[in-house]
Write a protein that holds these residues in place. Sequence first.
Motif, PDB file in Angstrom:
ATOM      1  N   LEU A  61       0.768  -1.123  -0.060  1.00 34.14           N
ATOM      2  CA  LEU A  61      -0.029  -0.025   0.009  1.00 34.14           C
ATOM      3  C   LEU A  61       0.764   1.086  -0.132  1.00 34.14           C
ATOM      4  O   LEU A  61       0.527   2.074  -0.771  1.00 34.14           O
ATOM      5  N   ALA A  62       2.163   1.137   0.649  1.00 39.52           N
ATOM      6  CA  ALA A  62       2.764   2.380   0.850  1.00 39.52           C
ATOM      7  C   ALA A  62       3.587   2.765  -0.511  1.00 39.52           C
ATOM      8  O   ALA A  62       3.732   3.659  -0.811  1.00 39.52           O
ATOM      9  N   THR A  63       3.712   1.519  -1.352  1.00 42.05           N
ATOM     10  CA  THR A  63       4.374   1.878  -2.714  1.00 42.05           C
ATOM     11  C   THR A  63       3.277   2.405  -3.768  1.00 42.05           C
ATOM     12  O   THR A  63       4.099   3.213  -4.691  1.00 42.05           O
ATOM     13  N   HIS A  64       2.218   2.516  -3.211  1.00 44.62           N
ATOM     14  CA  HIS A  64       1.182   3.373  -4.109  1.00 44.62           C
ATOM     15  C   HIS A  64       1.253   4.660  -3.677  1.00 44.62           C
ATOM     16  O   HIS A  64       1.240   5.656  -4.473  1.00 44.62           O
ATOM     17  N   TYR A  65       1.234   4.900  -2.044  1.00 45.66           N
ATOM     18  CA  TYR A  65       1.332   6.256  -1.679  1.00 45.66           C
ATOM     19  C   TYR A  65       2.520   7.030  -2.223  1.00 45.66           C
ATOM     20  O   TYR A  65       2.438   8.292  -1.925  1.00 45.66           O
ATOM     21  N   VAL A  66       3.631   6.418  -2.216  1.00 47.09           N
ATOM     22  CA  VAL A  66       5.004   7.038  -2.287  1.00 47.09           C
ATOM     23  C   VAL A  66       4.885   8.156  -3.454  1.00 47.09           C
ATOM     24  O   VAL A  66       5.465   9.151  -3.513  1.00 47.09           O
ATOM     25  N   LYS A  67       4.084   7.829  -4.423  1.00 52.91           N
ATOM     26  CA  LYS A  67       4.185   8.769  -5.679  1.00 52.91           C
ATOM     27  C   LYS A  67       3.377  10.188  -5.384  1.00 52.91           C
ATOM     28  O   LYS A  67       3.789  10.824  -6.199  1.00 52.91           O
ATOM     29  N   TYR A  68       2.681  10.126  -4.238  1.00 52.52           N
ATOM     30  CA  TYR A  68       2.099  11.617  -4.201  1.00 52.52           C
ATOM     31  C   TYR A  68       2.045  12.183  -2.845  1.00 52.52           C
ATOM     32  O   TYR A  68       1.532  12.989  -2.385  1.00 52.52           O
ATOM     33  N   ASN A  69       2.349  11.096  -1.564  1.00 50.18           N
ATOM     34  CA  ASN A  69       2.009  11.673  -0.463  1.00 50.18           C
ATOM     35  C   ASN A  69       3.247  10.877   0.341  1.00 50.18           C
ATOM     36  O   ASN A  69       3.090   9.848   1.177  1.00 50.18           O
ATOM     37  N   GLN A  70       4.257  11.747   0.779  1.00 58.18           N
ATOM     38  CA  GLN A  70       5.408  10.977   1.598  1.00 58.18           C
ATOM     39  C   GLN A  70       5.128  10.928   3.022  1.00 58.18           C
ATOM     40  O   GLN A  70       5.475   9.730   3.539  1.00 58.18           O
ATOM     41  N   ASP A  71       4.359  11.814   3.590  1.00 61.81           N
ATOM     42  CA  ASP A  71       4.113  11.631   4.991  1.00 61.81           C
ATOM     43  C   ASP A  71       3.149  10.477   5.135  1.00 61.81           C
ATOM     44  O   ASP A  71       3.111   9.742   6.099  1.00 61.81           O
ATOM     45  N   LEU A  72       2.004  10.414   4.119  1.00 61.95           N
ATOM     46  CA  LEU A  72       1.013   9.087   4.354  1.00 61.95           C
ATOM     47  C   LEU A  72       1.877   7.877   4.159  1.00 61.95           C
ATOM     48  O   LEU A  72       1.563   6.784   4.698  1.00 61.95           O
ATOM     49  N   THR A  73       3.040   7.950   3.051  1.00 57.88           N
ATOM     50  CA  THR A  73       3.827   6.635   3.092  1.00 57.88           C
ATOM     51  C   THR A  73       4.530   6.197   4.307  1.00 57.88           C
ATOM     52  O   THR A  73       4.669   5.216   4.669  1.00 57.88           O
ATOM     53  N   ILE A  74       5.035   7.238   5.074  1.00 58.90           N
ATOM     54  CA  ILE A  74       5.882   7.197   6.037  1.00 58.90           C
ATOM     55  C   ILE A  74       4.934   6.643   7.334  1.00 58.90           C
ATOM     56  O   ILE A  74       5.232   5.465   7.977  1.00 58.90           O
ATOM     57  N   ASP A  75       3.650   7.133   7.353  1.00 62.89           N
ATOM     58  CA  ASP A  75       2.698   6.518   8.273  1.00 62.89           C
ATOM     59  C   ASP A  75       2.560   5.076   8.015  1.00 62.89           C
ATOM     60  O   ASP A  75       2.335   4.335   9.019  1.00 62.89           O
ATOM     61  N   THR A  76       2.193   4.672   6.812  1.00 63.54           N
ATOM     62  CA  THR A  76       1.928   3.445   6.452  1.00 63.54           C
ATOM     63  C   THR A  76       2.888   2.513   6.741  1.00 63.54           C
ATOM     64  O   THR A  76       2.515   1.420   6.956  1.00 63.54           O
ATOM     65  N   LEU A  77       4.183   2.757   6.341  1.00 60.46           N
ATOM     66  CA  LEU A  77       5.439   2.228   6.541  1.00 60.46           C
ATOM     67  C   LEU A  77       5.507   1.975   8.202  1.00 60.46           C
ATOM     68  O   LEU A  77       5.863   0.733   8.520  1.00 60.46           O
ATOM     69  N   TYR A  78       5.382   2.819   9.073  1.00 58.00           N
ATOM     70  CA  TYR A  78       5.319   2.561  10.179  1.00 58.00           C
ATOM     71  C   TYR A  78       4.320   1.620  10.884  1.00 58.00           C
ATOM     72  O   TYR A  78       4.411   0.939  11.720  1.00 58.00           O
ATOM     73  N   HIS A  79       3.089   1.848  10.297  1.00 60.99           N
ATOM     74  CA  HIS A  79       2.061   0.952  10.519  1.00 60.99           C
ATOM     75  C   HIS A  79       2.616  -0.702  10.024  1.00 60.99           C
ATOM     76  O   HIS A  79       1.871  -1.649  11.079  1.00 60.99           O
ATOM     77  N   ALA A  80       3.182  -0.844   8.967  1.00 57.98           N
ATOM     78  CA  ALA A  80       3.720  -1.930   8.764  1.00 57.98           C
ATOM     79  C   ALA A  80       4.234  -2.763   9.833  1.00 57.98           C
ATOM     80  O   ALA A  80       4.405  -3.790  10.104  1.00 57.98           O
ATOM     81  N   LEU A  81       5.440  -1.918  10.296  1.00 58.70           N
ATOM     82  CA  LEU A  81       6.175  -2.175  11.408  1.00 58.70           C
ATOM     83  C   LEU A  81       5.480  -2.588  12.826  1.00 58.70           C
ATOM     84  O   LEU A  81       5.784  -3.424  13.529  1.00 58.70           O
ATOM     85  N   GLU A  82       4.579  -1.749  13.034  1.00 56.81           N
ATOM     86  CA  GLU A  82       3.530  -1.700  14.231  1.00 56.81           C
ATOM     87  C   GLU A  82       3.066  -3.260  14.245  1.00 56.81           C
ATOM     88  O   GLU A  82       2.679  -3.741  15.244  1.00 56.81           O
ATOM     89  N   LEU A  83       2.557  -3.596  13.027  1.00 49.17           N
ATOM     90  CA  LEU A  83       1.989  -4.977  12.768  1.00 49.17           C
ATOM     91  C   LEU A  83       2.855  -6.253  12.775  1.00 49.17           C
ATOM     92  O   LEU A  83       2.435  -7.383  13.063  1.00 49.17           O
ATOM     93  N   TYR A  84       4.162  -5.802  12.501  1.00 50.80           N
ATOM     94  CA  TYR A  84       5.120  -7.111  12.724  1.00 50.80           C
ATOM     95  C   TYR A  84       5.256  -7.552  13.955  1.00 50.80           C
ATOM     96  O   TYR A  84       5.390  -6.866  15.076  1.00 50.80           O
ATOM     97  N   ASP A  85       4.950  -9.019  14.086  1.00 46.90           N
ATOM     98  CA  ASP A  85       5.103  -9.644  15.428  1.00 46.90           C
ATOM     99  C   ASP A  85       6.487 -10.333  15.400  1.00 46.90           C
ATOM    100  O   ASP A  85       6.706 -11.317  16.496  1.00 46.90           O
ATOM    101  N   GLY A  86       7.237 -10.606  14.546  1.00 48.79           N
ATOM    102  CA  GLY A  86       8.684 -11.354  14.717  1.00 48.79           C
ATOM    103  C   GLY A  86       8.510 -12.615  14.342  1.00 48.79           C
ATOM    104  O   GLY A  86       9.276 -13.325  14.447  1.00 48.79           O
ATOM    105  N   SER A  87       7.138 -13.035  13.693  1.00 44.44           N
ATOM    106  CA  SER A  87       7.093 -14.434  13.397  1.00 44.44           C
ATOM    107  C   SER A  87       7.551 -14.689  11.887  1.00 44.44           C
ATOM    108  O   SER A  87       7.720 -15.619  11.446  1.00 44.44           O
TER     109      SER A  87
END
Length: 270
Positions: free
Chosen positions: A165-191
């Motif tokens: 999803l972030a790779t789509h946002y990166v074309k037009y909204n850097q801040d939204l891209t960063i927030d989405t990437l942070y959310h990806a890391l937030e969802l990561y559980d180490g598995s």
Amino acid sequence: MLNFNNFYKFFTLSLVFPLISACDNGPSLRSICETHSEICQDLNTDAWCRNERRLVIFGRYEEMSTPTDEVRYQLIQNFEAYSKCVHKASLIEHIKLKEKTTSRVNGYVTSIKELKRLSEATKDSNHPHLLYWHWSRNGDEAALSRFLKLRDTGVLQTPELQFKLATHYVKYNQDLTIDTLYHALELYDGSEPLNTEILTTLSTLYLKQEKFKHAYVWGKIAKENGATDIDLAPLRAMLENDNIRVSDLDGLANDYFSDINSGKFVPPKR
């Protein structure tokens, strides 16, 4: 210095275990090729791309009995990896045995044909990974539209799909891209192994925004995770020139990674 020994150990085991399981819980590669020669004989026959070829054969065999979207998506990934490998190998001419070069070319042609077949077979699928694949590989805007409609359904709440999803946002909204990437890391559980592209993209975006401390921290984590396309020396020199304690940033990078790997990451304020 970051301590990622446990992560690398997990990463290695996670790659090896599925291959071992495939042999223990089902037919062997040899038995598959003996009973279903048609899914083996059109691939290269020499030692090149051995692992990629192996995964393709197991994937083709699984599709024969279970032609689901998930199975086909995995087979697409396997064929893409095989295609890339065997194409490179096909450009290397075998001096003594011309037939080896020919078998690599045949394998590459097969990969192209099979990817086209799988593309056609999945063009109407609503599987999120396939929707993204059809957009990113085929430029299918309708597939992208269907993918984006899944944002509020909860289906995309995985690290991998948030990254897509972030790779789509990166074309037009850097801040939204960063927030989405942070959310990806937030969802990561180490598995599962951490996608280093999330880290390198964060570093690159912060560099573009001239937030050099942020860029360094995420670049540091990415580099310690195996990213080879990041050179932190210029950033380090710039920060040290501004009297910023790089050792403190190294400590922050270590803390972030520890939190991510334990499923406790909380996105920092930007």
